[in-house]
Design a protein around this motif. Sequence first.
Motif, mmCIF file in Angstrom:
data_model
loop_
_atom_site.group_PDB
_atom_site.id
_atom_site.type_symbol
_atom_site.label_atom_id
_atom_site.label_comp_id
_atom_site.label_asym_id
_atom_site.label_seq_id
_atom_site.Cartn_x
_atom_site.Cartn_y
_atom_site.Cartn_z
ATOM 1 N N PRO A 241 0.653 -1.203 -0.364
ATOM 2 C CA PRO A 241 -0.042 -0.170 -0.075
ATOM 3 C C PRO A 241 0.939 1.423 0.338
ATOM 4 C CG PRO A 241 0.280 -1.054 2.130
ATOM 5 C CD PRO A 241 0.863 -1.966 1.458
ATOM 6 N N LYS A 242 -0.051 2.301 -0.006
ATOM 7 C CA LYS A 242 0.880 3.672 0.126
ATOM 8 C C LYS A 242 1.685 3.632 1.474
ATOM 9 C CE LYS A 242 -2.805 5.787 -3.506
ATOM 10 N NZ LYS A 242 -2.872 6.349 -3.996
ATOM 11 N N SER A 243 1.450 3.286 2.776
ATOM 12 C CA SER A 243 1.743 3.876 3.266
ATOM 13 C C SER A 243 2.758 2.920 4.030
ATOM 14 C CB SER A 243 1.026 3.815 5.071
ATOM 15 O OG SER A 243 0.108 5.288 4.640
ATOM 16 N N PRO A 244 4.090 2.841 4.493
ATOM 17 C CA PRO A 244 4.361 1.742 5.121
ATOM 18 C C PRO A 244 4.174 0.423 6.487
ATOM 19 C CG PRO A 244 5.666 3.970 5.267
ATOM 20 C CD PRO A 244 4.383 3.964 5.335
ATOM 21 N N ASN A 265 4.221 10.071 19.032
ATOM 22 C CA ASN A 265 4.484 11.419 17.845
ATOM 23 C C ASN A 265 4.242 12.509 17.104
ATOM 24 O OD1 ASN A 265 7.456 10.858 19.966
ATOM 25 N ND2 ASN A 265 7.206 9.270 17.903
ATOM 26 N N GLY A 266 2.260 11.749 16.917
ATOM 27 C CA GLY A 266 1.411 12.550 16.081
ATOM 28 C C GLY A 266 1.717 11.491 14.598
ATOM 29 N N MET A 267 2.304 10.365 14.644
ATOM 30 C CA MET A 267 2.017 9.691 13.894
ATOM 31 C C MET A 267 0.477 8.590 14.132
ATOM 32 S SD MET A 267 3.402 8.403 10.955
ATOM 33 C CE MET A 267 5.234 8.557 11.918
ATOM 34 N N LYS A 268 -0.064 9.177 12.365
ATOM 35 C CA LYS A 268 -1.797 8.371 12.139
ATOM 36 C C LYS A 268 -1.387 6.580 12.175
ATOM 37 C CE LYS A 268 -3.847 12.517 11.541
ATOM 38 N NZ LYS A 268 -4.815 12.776 10.911
ATOM 39 N N VAL A 269 -1.420 5.870 12.647
ATOM 40 C CA VAL A 269 -0.931 4.570 12.742
ATOM 41 C C VAL A 269 -2.635 3.926 12.651
ATOM 42 C CG1 VAL A 269 -0.286 2.568 13.787
ATOM 43 C CG2 VAL A 269 0.733 4.820 14.424
ATOM 44 N N GLY A 270 -2.530 2.590 12.138
ATOM 45 C CA GLY A 270 -3.804 1.931 11.218
ATOM 46 C C GLY A 270 -2.712 0.226 11.881
ATOM 47 N N GLN A 282 -6.335 0.067 20.379
ATOM 48 C CA GLN A 282 -6.971 1.223 19.669
ATOM 49 C C GLN A 282 -6.029 1.988 18.829
ATOM 50 O OE1 GLN A 282 -9.222 2.803 21.882
ATOM 51 N NE2 GLN A 282 -9.507 0.965 22.288
ATOM 52 N N ALA A 283 -6.387 2.679 17.580
ATOM 53 C CA ALA A 283 -5.712 2.916 16.606
ATOM 54 C C ALA A 283 -6.306 3.844 16.088
ATOM 55 C CB ALA A 283 -4.796 1.747 16.197
ATOM 56 N N ASP A 284 -5.469 4.676 15.278
ATOM 57 C CA ASP A 284 -6.658 6.090 13.827
ATOM 58 C C ASP A 284 -7.380 5.075 13.182
ATOM 59 O OD1 ASP A 284 -4.801 8.747 14.690
ATOM 60 O OD2 ASP A 284 -4.229 7.302 14.909
ATOM 61 N N VAL A 285 -6.518 3.886 12.933
ATOM 62 C CA VAL A 285 -7.600 2.673 12.068
ATOM 63 C C VAL A 285 -6.747 1.864 12.355
ATOM 64 C CG1 VAL A 285 -7.941 2.119 9.730
ATOM 65 C CG2 VAL A 285 -7.606 4.441 9.934
ATOM 66 N N VAL A 286 -8.186 0.614 12.656
ATOM 67 C CA VAL A 286 -8.303 -1.115 12.497
ATOM 68 C C VAL A 286 -8.972 -1.684 12.456
ATOM 69 C CG1 VAL A 286 -8.343 -2.464 14.522
ATOM 70 C CG2 VAL A 286 -7.825 -0.525 15.180
ATOM 71 N N LEU A 287 -8.044 -2.844 10.959
ATOM 72 C CA LEU A 287 -9.336 -3.112 9.825
ATOM 73 C C LEU A 287 -8.601 -4.512 10.282
ATOM 74 C CD1 LEU A 287 -8.071 -1.181 6.589
ATOM 75 C CD2 LEU A 287 -10.042 -0.809 8.193
ATOM 76 N N ARG A 307 -5.529 -2.621 0.058
ATOM 77 C CA ARG A 307 -5.783 -1.619 -0.227
ATOM 78 C C ARG A 307 -7.311 -0.217 0.184
ATOM 79 N NH1 ARG A 307 -5.450 -1.394 -6.464
ATOM 80 N NH2 ARG A 307 -4.494 -2.637 -6.905
ATOM 81 N N HIS A 308 -7.345 -0.777 1.479
ATOM 82 C CA HIS A 308 -8.313 0.034 1.732
ATOM 83 C C HIS A 308 -7.414 0.917 3.165
ATOM 84 C CE1 HIS A 308 -11.895 -0.300 4.751
ATOM 85 N NE2 HIS A 308 -11.681 1.047 4.841
ATOM 86 N N PHE A 309 -6.090 0.603 3.572
ATOM 87 C CA PHE A 309 -5.745 1.546 3.824
ATOM 88 C C PHE A 309 -5.410 2.267 3.184
ATOM 89 C CE2 PHE A 309 -4.579 -2.104 7.138
ATOM 90 C CZ PHE A 309 -5.259 -1.372 8.234
ATOM 91 N N ASP A 310 -5.567 2.255 1.679
ATOM 92 C CA ASP A 310 -4.593 3.735 0.911
ATOM 93 C C ASP A 310 -6.225 4.758 0.707
ATOM 94 O OD1 ASP A 310 -2.532 2.708 0.241
ATOM 95 O OD2 ASP A 310 -2.626 1.841 -1.016
ATOM 96 N N GLU A 311 -7.253 4.431 1.645
ATOM 97 C CA GLU A 311 -8.033 5.145 1.350
ATOM 98 C C GLU A 311 -8.349 5.832 2.653
ATOM 99 O OE1 GLU A 311 -11.749 2.917 0.934
ATOM 100 O OE2 GLU A 311 -11.263 1.246 -1.325
#
Length: 347
Positions: A241-244, A265-270, A282-287, A307-311
Motif C-alpha cells: 500500500p502507499k503507507s509503509p 509522536n503525532g503519527m497516524k497509525v493503522g 486502539q489506533a487511528d484505523v483498525v482493519l 488497499r483499504h488503508f490507502d483510502e
Amino acid sequence: METKIWVVDNIEDKSQFYPQISQAAELLRANEIVAFPTETVYGLGANATDTAAVEKIFMAKGRPSDNPLIVHIAQLQQLEEIATDIPAFAYKLMERFWPGPLTLVLKTKGKISEKVTAGLPTVAVRMPNHPVALALIQECRLPIAAPSANLSGRPSPTTAKHVYDDLNGRIAGIVDGGETGVGVESTVLDCTEEIPVILRPGGVTKEEIEQVIGKVRIDAALEDKTATPKSPGMKYTHYAPKSPVIIIEGSRTFLQHLVDEQRKNGMKVGILTTEENKDFYQADVVLPCGRREDLHTVAAHLYQVLRHFDETDVELIYSESFPVEGIGSAIMNRLKKAAGYQVIREK
C-alpha cells in the motif's frame, strides 16, 4: 485509451453464449490486453504467443521485463502444445489440483513469446478454476499470459474496481466477474528438477502437494531474503500500500505499545488484525482481515484490506503476523513483500 467493462458475474453454464465473453475474446485475438477474474486474483491477459501483445502488459503495469509471466490455459491439450518433457508427477498434480491455484514450471517448446518466459528455457502454466476465466480462454482459443491486473508493486486486485483504479485508460477492457475467492495468487512449483521446488507459496499448500507426490523443496530465497531466488520475479517488492507496513511478531500488548509510542509522536497509525483481535486495539484505523481461526479468510481479504488503508489517512501500518503452516505461508510471504521485510520482534 477507453477501458471497456463487461459484467459477467453470474456465469455457471460455460456452454451458454455470453456476448461479453465474445467481445473480450475478440480483443485478445486482436492482441489487445484484457483483465479477467480467476479464483485467486484478477489477471491481465494477452495472447501469450505474440510478443507485441505481451509487451503491452509490461507497459500497462510498469512491470520489470525480467519478470516471467504465467500462461493460463483451459484444456490439457493446450499444455502439451507449449510445454515438453512433462514429468509423470506433474500429471498427478494436474489431476488433483487443476483447475485450481497451482502453477507448474515446465520446459518450454518455444511456442510462447520469450517476453513471457523472460528468455528462460521454462514456461509457467496453470488452469484457473473460474468459469469466466475458462470461458474466455476457450472462446479466444489462445494460451493467455496473465500476471495480476494491477500496477507493479501495488496490492493485487481481487475485484474489478481494484483493476479499474489501477489500470483505467491503460488497458482495452475489464471482464467483471465479481470478487475473487482465494485472494492470494497461485502456488508456483518448479517441476524441472528431480525434487520439485516451491518458488512461490500460494493457494495450494506445501502439505497438500506432498500428499500427492511426496517431498518437495522450498526455494531458499523464500526464507532468506539475501539468497538469489530461482524465479526472477520474486526479487521484487510487491503488494505494498502507499503507507509503509511493519510486521509485528509478538503479543497484542506489545503491538499496542508500539502504536501508542508512534501516536504520541503525532503519527497516524493503522493496524491490520483479525476479527478475533479487532476490539483489543486502539489506533487511528483498525482493519480486520478475516479470522485467525481460519487463515483462508485472511488470505481472501488480505489485498482488499491493504488497499483499504490507502483510502484512509494513516501514515504507518502495523500488521499482526500469522503462522506459516498451510495457507499461512502464502499470507506471510505476501505480507513480508508488502513490508519490504520490515519486522519487529518482541524480545
